[in-house]
Design an enzyme around this catalytic site. Structure first.
Site, PDB file in Angstrom:
ATOM      1  N   SER A   1      41.368  48.215  47.509  1.00  0.00           N
ATOM      2  CA  SER A   1      40.259  48.248  46.672  1.00  0.00           C
ATOM      3  C   SER A   1      40.175  49.989  46.184  1.00  0.00           C
ATOM      4  O   SER A   1      41.068  50.407  45.417  1.00  0.00           O
ATOM      5  CB  SER A   1      39.112  48.043  47.369  1.00  0.00           C
TER       6      SER A   1
ATOM      7  N   LYS B   1      31.901  43.422  31.827  1.00  0.00           N
ATOM      8  CA  LYS B   1      31.624  44.891  31.668  1.00  0.00           C
ATOM      9  C   LYS B   1      31.934  45.684  33.045  1.00  0.00           C
ATOM     10  O   LYS B   1      32.865  46.700  32.792  1.00  0.00           O
ATOM     11  CB  LYS B   1      30.108  45.157  31.653  1.00  0.00           C
TER      12      LYS B   1
END
Length: 434
Positions: free
Chosen positions: A105, A145
């Site tokens: 991540s 987004k």
């Protein structure tokens, strides 16, 4: 007749000395600074990187090597780390190390943002799909987004350093994972190295940020943070900061139930440290539930014996501790299983401490409610004031070896002998003994 010495001899002698000294001088200057980023990327991680870059620049290090072993962490901190790397003139080498570790991540984004990317054998990068953990389970973040912003950042960093943009995108959209050999083959990293020395041998001669690296045989120094950053690094761990807040809450409740013990001071300090560790970014719902839990415990103190307030307070505190875990995105950026493990790590000790607290709490109340063993009523018996009590105020007295809450008719000093005039429930009414 003596022959005059040639004027070239002193110059040749000086040149020979400089030739002999220059390699030694050069090797003395060749040094590399190593910064270890392990565990979660926390609110202090970016400060560590910025400080290490400053040290490397001021002390003339050839490069800064950032070793990565992390499940991910804060998004804001990750972005600040990448920005600091871009703005620094010091070449930065990202290295997933040691073997058997990972940079998932947020760790993957940091690796993509370094000037040189490398991995040790048997390491893994990827798992960068944003997820959130809720009562409904693990849910991928589908907000375009957020996803598009992360994809754009990953691809831009890959493009900036000539790496595989498609793989960078798949880290986020498909949870792609790559080991060291696969990452090298697909062009995500530049090197696979067994250790830091091997890595420095391989990058020697590379030109990074208009600087040719002289790292072969360089001295390796480990970055040591100052005391402030070391302390912040400890309390900024999500588990530590959350537990500090919960311990602080229990401390305040104990302090309210036993005035003068100093537990409330410990509680305030622990909560303050916990909030500092989280970067003050705490879920409002968690704060509300924790405050409600404290209020319910206080009500239990005022109306003991019912139990409903104490049990409800414990439930609120446990629920508040769950909300303290930073599982929402974009604040926290780790794989789902890491977030679930973090929840268990925080909630389990909170439940254990809460149950222990309730047990002790009710044992204390049981002692306070217990009638004196001698006589049906304590009226007329003597007791000892445990603290200063103003007339009409409440405090604590010791009667027959037990602590009792008491209201005084007179001004009392600690240690004064008092006479019990009446008893209502757990409250004694006293006056100064003549």
């Amino acid at each position: 007749m003596l022959k005059k010495p040639s004027p070239l001899i002193p110059f040749l002698f000086l040149a020979l000395i400089l030739l002999l000294l220059s390699p030694a001088c050069a090797s003395a200057e060749d040094k590399v600074l190593v910064l270890e980023l392990s565990d979660s990327i926390t609110p202090v991680s970016d400060d560590l990187v910025v400080d290490a870059l400053l040290v490397a620049e001021q002390e003339g290090y050839e490069a800064l090597v950032i070793t990565l072993n992390t499940p991910g962490g804060g998004v804001d901190e990750t972005l600040r780390i990448i920005e600091a790397i871009d703005q620094s003139e010091v070449p930065v080498i990202g290295y997933v190390y040691p073997g058997g570790t990972k940079a998932w991540s947020a760790g993957t984004l940091i690796l993509l943002g370094t000037d040189v990317a490398a991995m040790a054998p048997f390491t893994v990068i990827g798992s960068a799909q944003p997820v959130t953990v809720s009562t409904g389970g693990v849910e991928p973040v589908e907000d375009d987004k957020i996803v598009n912003a992360l994809v754009a950042l990953a691809k831009e960093k890959a493009n900036q350093h000539g790496r595989n943009e498609t793989a960078a995108e798949k880290f986020i959209t498909e949870n792609l994972n790559l080991n060291a050999e696969e990452a090298l083959e697909t062009g995500v990293i530049e090197y696979v190295a067994t250790d830091v020395e091997d890595l420095l041998e391989q990058v020697d001669g590379e030109t990074i940020k208009s600087k040719e690296l002289n790292t072969s045989g360089a001295t390796i120094d480990t970055y040591v943070p100052n005391l402030r950053l070391s302390f912040m690094n400890i309390i900024s761990d999500p588990v530590i900061s959350s537990l500090l807040i919960m311990l602080g809450i229990y401390g305040i409740v104990i302090g309210i139930s036993n005035p003068g013990a100093g537990a409330e001071i410990f509680g305030v300090v622990a909560i303050s440290l916990g909030l500092i560790g989280t970067g003050f970014d705490v879920n409002i719902a968690a704060i509300f539930l924790i405050i409600l839990g404290v209020i319910l415990f206080v009500l239990e103190l005022q109306a003991p014996g019912v139990g409903i307030f104490g049990i409800s307070g414990l439930i609120c505190l446990i629920a508040g501790s769950i909300f303290l875990v930073p599982t929402d995105f974009p604040r926290w950026y780790t794989p789902a299983d890491v977030q679930q493990t973090m929840i268990i790590a925080i909630v389990t000790p909170t439940i254990v401490m809460g149950l222990l607290f309730v047990f002790v709490f009710y044992k204390v109340l049981e002692v306070r409610h217990r009638k004196p063993v001698i006589g049906e009523e304590p009226t007329g018996d003597l007791a000892e004031a445990l603290d200063k009590i103003d007339a009409g105020s409440k405090g604590f007295v010791r009667y027959k070896g037990e602590y009792w809450k008491a209201r005084s008719e007179d001004d009392l000093e600690e240690g004064d002998t008092v006479m019990i005039t009446d008893k209502k429930g757990p409250l004694l009414f006293v006056k100064k003994s003549e």
